[in-house]
Enzyme design. Structure first.
Site, short mmCIF file in Angstrom:
data_model
loop_
_atom_site.label_atom_id
_atom_site.label_comp_id
_atom_site.label_asym_id
_atom_site.label_seq_id
_atom_site.Cartn_x
_atom_site.Cartn_y
_atom_site.Cartn_z
N HIS A 1 0.26 -0.88 -0.15
CA HIS A 1 -0.08 0.61 -0.18
C HIS A 1 0.66 1.06 -0.19
O HIS A 1 0.05 2.56 0.63
CB HIS A 1 -0.89 0.15 1.12
CG HIS A 1 -2.56 -0.66 0.99
ND1 HIS A 1 -2.35 -2.24 0.93
CD2 HIS A 1 -2.95 -0.77 0.62
CE1 HIS A 1 -3.67 -2.53 1.41
NE2 HIS A 1 -4.23 -2.03 0.65
N GLY B 1 -0.30 -2.48 -5.79
CA GLY B 1 -1.66 -4.02 -5.28
C GLY B 1 -3.11 -3.14 -4.91
O GLY B 1 -3.73 -3.97 -5.44
N HIS B 2 -2.87 -1.76 -4.85
CA HIS B 2 -4.46 -1.05 -4.35
C HIS B 2 -4.47 0.31 -5.23
O HIS B 2 -3.36 0.69 -5.18
CB HIS B 2 -4.82 -0.90 -3.11
CG HIS B 2 -5.83 -0.24 -2.94
ND1 HIS B 2 -6.32 0.51 -3.65
CD2 HIS B 2 -6.95 -0.69 -1.98
CE1 HIS B 2 -7.69 0.81 -3.49
NE2 HIS B 2 -8.07 -0.37 -1.67
N HIS C 1 -12.04 -7.11 -5.67
CA HIS C 1 -11.71 -5.49 -5.11
C HIS C 1 -12.06 -4.34 -5.74
O HIS C 1 -12.09 -3.44 -6.68
CB HIS C 1 -10.37 -5.99 -4.34
CG HIS C 1 -10.54 -4.60 -3.11
ND1 HIS C 1 -10.59 -3.07 -3.25
CD2 HIS C 1 -11.52 -4.82 -2.02
CE1 HIS C 1 -10.94 -3.16 -2.01
NE2 HIS C 1 -11.24 -4.62 -0.96
N GLU D 1 -14.43 -8.54 -0.30
CA GLU D 1 -15.53 -6.99 -0.80
C GLU D 1 -15.17 -7.13 -1.98
O GLU D 1 -14.66 -6.27 -2.57
CB GLU D 1 -14.35 -6.23 0.11
CG GLU D 1 -14.18 -6.42 1.05
CD GLU D 1 -12.58 -5.59 2.24
OE1 GLU D 1 -12.59 -4.19 1.47
OE2 GLU D 1 -12.71 -5.79 3.60
N GLU E 1 -19.92 -1.50 -0.39
CA GLU E 1 -18.64 -0.56 0.70
C GLU E 1 -18.80 0.74 0.18
O GLU E 1 -19.14 1.35 -1.23
CB GLU E 1 -17.02 -0.78 0.39
CG GLU E 1 -15.95 -0.73 1.92
CD GLU E 1 -14.06 -0.42 1.36
OE1 GLU E 1 -14.56 -1.73 0.69
OE2 GLU E 1 -14.06 0.90 1.93
N CYS F 1 -16.89 3.53 0.05
CA CYS F 1 -15.72 3.64 -0.86
C CYS F 1 -15.66 3.54 -2.04
O CYS F 1 -15.81 3.96 -2.91
CB CYS F 1 -14.16 3.29 0.06
SG CYS F 1 -13.49 4.18 1.64
N CYS G 1 -11.01 3.40 6.25
CA CYS G 1 -10.65 4.64 4.97
C CYS G 1 -11.58 4.73 4.71
O CYS G 1 -11.94 6.04 4.01
CB CYS G 1 -10.46 3.17 3.81
SG CYS G 1 -11.75 1.69 3.69
N CYS G 2 -13.07 4.25 5.00
CA CYS G 2 -14.26 4.79 4.70
C CYS G 2 -14.88 6.83 5.04
O CYS G 2 -15.12 7.09 4.67
CB CYS G 2 -15.55 4.02 4.73
SG CYS G 2 -15.50 2.11 4.24
#
Lengths: 644, 644
Positions: free
Chosen positions: B135, B185-186, B262, B314, B330, B332, B410-411
């Site tokens: 991340h 990766g994200h 995801h 997710e 989610e 986000c 995160c949200c």
């Protein structure tokens, strides 16, 4: 309190249209197939390593342990299945194979009686340091059950001696006056110890089982204490944040008012509790069993007699939480429910317990195995849409196709031993009475007033409601025949020697006939027409839906007999349920059809996922097959509950 | 291809009946509340340790890293929210607070520009060794977004310089001619790099974003190669058996035909792809975006504009797999979907994209936050039964009550930055044209033909369909006003200076008015009556059910306004949907009621879980409130889809 006795398996032979295909499978297919798997001989199946682990523990070969910590139990369950099979179908070659395996097991046993390949290979200094995950006592229980069954079938003592030596060590290690207040993380040893007591008469086995049960929920909680031990090592990641209710150790058993945690652990424990209640004449323990039984069967059980609503931890959740397409409903849990229910019926003589036993056996236990005996369901959903049973999703535990074997392979050998012991479920027997619990064509020898009576049952149940029972006895003797009247039977007739009984005496759900057991013929004529069943409206998932049943059999719709998108079907519940026997379908089965409609999908604009458009329907004929037979043809959708 | 421009946030002030309560929350509650959390000042909330991690990395204090590997991003999102807030509501004290945090961030930055507290504390030798889990690039992207927003709001360069130094290092490390063919990766850094390019004009940022996108799905797969590196260390257990589709690296992006993996990662990536398609005039990339957009919005999106059907990972699952009570959805992911849709609308000028943007913003983004701004939903179910949202079950991810903060947080800050930047969603602007996308009362300054025009919008939308837009300009100038006609509007009228337009010109879903921008008044009168909506019948979970909508708002039933067991309600879809404004309910909201019936539960024998009994019904009035407001009163059941 007394417990009605089971008829020994070698005194009964099943010859039944419905069950024979499965019972025959055990001997002809499942036993040899599972033997190959235990020996890693099937290339298409992930290695079991079970026999290899024993060979390593016995010092015959070098190597590392492979498989789950409870891998040993697969062999015990296989031996138990073989034992039940040998009881009715002697087979010298098969017996020799078991005798050789027993030699191997003996070699793997330690001098002090300890027997578990996982800890023997990993390091004996770790034995009994992690009861909550280690499964040593679980494996011990299955060993004891296998030993008892093999002894009963063959009269051979060797495996029984092995089991007794291990049981003695366990009693020594965990008895009242010892330091360890431990008890198993997965209940099963209690059942084994009780069976061992029943054949040997040694009360310390019974007492140890009682101790294990009574200790659960004691404070401080053993499972929270043992992790502080210097040699404790965690085995399973998912137990990092251990939930005491998972293994029913959150409360003393008499204070547990709802069925909680891992479903298989729960029903194995309840089965032992029932046995202990009878053995110790313990009313409060029996009451606890009744409370838990009622909680399950009134609020937490699927129509198919399966339990465990959550895929995560294979556990009970809350009352009436019965999702159909992401449930667990493990095959082993239904086997355990049948074991529990049979014991409750043995103790109380009430047929209501058998309504559930029958439901579990005819539906989920059977759905656990393919008709060719070579693949198995661990999870038994009531609704499947193959496309969304994807790995790494919330439905990853649901498989649309039976699997050849599993990493955790508890279910396949458990189904095998259950099918092999089916005879034990049919009758109870006591002094001058015979209870008929299941309607399965069979020949049995029963003792009435110390005299052997042959009982022959002929039926095409559950496809047909006619049952003919004949007794044969050298010297006639008076006694009682108690015929279970299932809760789903609304109309029936009873005949003795051709004469209809007009004043039927019913007690505890059994029709009681006073008979002279000598060449008499008893006929039962049940109205077993298909019926429409609904769920208690507190079951949110089933509101507005119905299921079709015939006798104990739940029916389902499969895509192969209908069309895709099964949830788009509506049943016209006022239409007739028509049934016919299709001799070519699934080895011959009764099919049910009825009228209904289906949402028209072709009118919908694909680019609009949501719109104000009205829905139209087209007339359809809905076709149903028995639930246990689903998934034996082309992979596709399946659904039990249909919109009304 | 060109991209319609957004109106800078400091040029627009929202003063809207529906949104104001949320927008005000950002400044008054959320920003100070989240600041306290980032500083571990709230005892009732699990420590975030976010600021503490920066202090440790900066060498101000000693300590260990605590929190998730992506904890840094919480601070960046908070700064971004503050920046958007400062743009419209200057606040010297708050700005000073950010400046101090920027100093701290600068101190935590390495000499070569690297900036990530997780790896700085754990050991810099591990940096960039585990892109699939680490991340670092994700956090870098959020830092860049924060820096750009703060620079735009305040004109201050310091944070922008920090972000640029890190971006330069990233470009250096991962450029075309370097060894590392890595990518995140994200996904998120791509969006950050593109924004950095947009304010600095430095094309190597844009080029690096393109490289990151183009590399995904290349063979050999980078994520499978990097685990062979000598310093690779796994961070998350659940990635042991890594699925390449999880982070959309299973195929080159142009070959991805369905939205996989995801959901947040996916829509962040698609947003960057849209930006890159516009910047590079890349038609095939834009086509890929369209294919993925259509797959989501035609087959994989909830009526609430949420995405991600599986609680595990997710993630997206399969077409039409939209379970209502165990979905992830989610918050986000809906924010990301709105970001993606806004970009697609900017590029294509097609209003259909905004139908989805609006759906996501009004429903799932808002439901993500409580009306007091202090608790949050990560998961946004469409049906909740609180009793079965148990930990350690298949529904453990579903919470019936908003949570104060999350381990993976995160949200909450993502909602904050989205609400703070809401102004950016309302208009597009280009040379002589203004696009009106959302109907939110506001004052904006727009440039038309190089001249500043004030646009004032007054409406009570979505409770009322009347919208009044007035323009004010010193010198009158000719231009176009493009009014989005939402797909759910069937009847409407348009007036210019009081005169109804009879021949309305519609293009790409926008009503086009040629205007002289000088004190003109434009009125829109939408018929925004509540309506009954159905799902495509391929959505198995929604067959036989309807949802109530009013404009973009989805409505739901809550237990507190009705009774328990909401799935037992049936709606009479031929009855009128009556609406009324309840000024005391939930801070004032429009309530909808209609007639229906409910299954009678009192007639059922509790001891029969399944029976042949028929079901009776009783008449009921069904009460609905807007979905975003659910869960703000007593904990209870909630349901969006009702049986018809």
């Amino acid at each position: 309190m007394k417990k009605l006795t089971l008829i020994p398996p070698n005194n009964i032979i099943i010859m039944d249209a419905f069950w024979d295909r499965y019972v025959r499978l055990v001997k002809n297919i499942i036993i040899p197939y599972q033997w190959d798997i235990l020996n890693d001989k099937l290339e298409s199946v992930k290695p079991s390593h079970c026999i290899e682990n024993f060979k390593i523990a016995a010092g015959r070969v070098d190597g590392e342990f492979y498989g789950a910590a409870f891998q040993d139990s697969d062999l015990s369950k296989w031996i138990e299945a073989v034992a039940f099979s040998l009881a009715t179908h002697p087979d010298k070659e098969l017996e020799k194979l078991v005798d050789e395996v027993v030699d191997l097991i003996e070699e793997a046993q330690q001098d002090d009686g300890y027997l578990n390949t996982y800890y023997t290979i990993k390091g004996l200094e770790y034995r009994f340091t992690n009861l909550r995950e280690g499964h040593e006592l679980y494996c011990a229980g299955h060993l004891m059950e296998a030993a008892v069954a093999y002894y009963k079938a063959t009269g051979k003592h060797k495996l029984l001696n092995i089991a007794e030596r291990f049981a003695d060590l366990i009693c020594d290690e965990f008895s009242e006056d010892k330091n360890s207040k431990g008890y198993p993380g997965h209940q099963e040893v209690e059942i084994g110890l009780i069976k061992l007591y029943e054949v040997t008469g040694k009360t310390h086995y019974l007492e140890q089982a009682r101790l294990f049960i009574e200790r659960r929920g004691e404070k401080p909680n053993y499972f929270m204490e043992e992790i502080k031990g210097p040699r404790f090592e965690q085995i399973f990641n998912e137990f990092t944040d251990y939930d005491l209710s998972y293994a029913q150790s959150h409360l003393p058993v008499r204070e547990q008012m709802t069925a909680e945690g891992h479903a298989v652990r729960a029903v194995y424990m309840y089965s032992a509790m029932a046995d202990l209640a009878a053995a110790y004449d313990d009313v409060s323990l029996l009451d606890a069993c009744k409370v838990l039984w009622n909680n399950i069967t009134h609020k937490r059980m699927y129509i198919t007699g399966s339990i465990g609503s959550s895929g995560i931890l294979e556990r009970f959740t809350t009352d009436y939480d019965l999702p159909n397409n992401c449930n667990y409903s493990e095959t082993c849990a239904s086997i355990g429910l049948a074991l529990f229910g049979r014991r409750m019926a043995q103790i109380t003589g009430e047929s209501a317990y058998y309504d559930v036993v029958e439901r579990a056996l005819y539906n989920t236990v059977l759905s656990g195995i393919a008709m060719d005996g070579k693949s198995f369901f661990y999870v038994n959903p009531l609704e499947v849409w193959p496309d969304n049973c994807l790995p790494r999703t919330s439905k990853e535990h649901v498989k649309p196709v039976r699997q050849k074997w599993f990493g955790v392979a508890c279910c396949p050998p458990n189904v095998a031993r259950t099918l092999a012991s089916l005879g034990e479920y049919i009758y109870f027997n006591e002094s001058n009475s015979i209870w008929v619990n299941l309607f399965i064509s069979s020949e049995a020898n029963v003792i009435i007033n110390n005299q052997e009576v042959s009982i022959s049952m002929q039926t095409n149940y559950p496809y047909d409601g006619y049952i003919r029972i004949s007794s044969n006895c050298e010297k006639s003797t008076m006694g009682k025949l108690l015929l279970r009247i299932p809760d789903y039977i609304n109309k029936y007739k009873v005949f003795v020697d051709g004469e209809q009984i007009n004043e039927i005496i019913i007690k505890n759900g059994y029709c009681i006939l006073e008979l002279e057991f000598s060449n008499q013929i008893i006929e039962l004529d049940f109205d077993i027409s298909p019926r429409i069943v609904r769920a208690n409206p507190f079951v949110k998932e089933d509101i507005g839906k119905v299921a079709i049943m015939k006798g104990p059999l739940v029916y389902c719709m499969e895509e192969v007999d209908n069309e895709s998108n099964l949830p788009a079907y509506y049943i016209d519940s006022s239409s007739d349920l028509e049934e016919y026997y299709d001799k070519d379908l699934l080895g011959g089965t009764m099919v049910i059809q009825c009228q209904g409609k289906k949402v028209r999908q072709d009118e919908w604009d694909e680019s609009k996922l949501y719109s104000e458009r009205k829905i139209n329907y087209e007339d359809k004929t809905l076709t149903f097959i028995p639930y246990p037979f689903w998934g034996n043809r082309k992979t596709g959708e399946m659904v039990v509950w249909i919109k009304e």
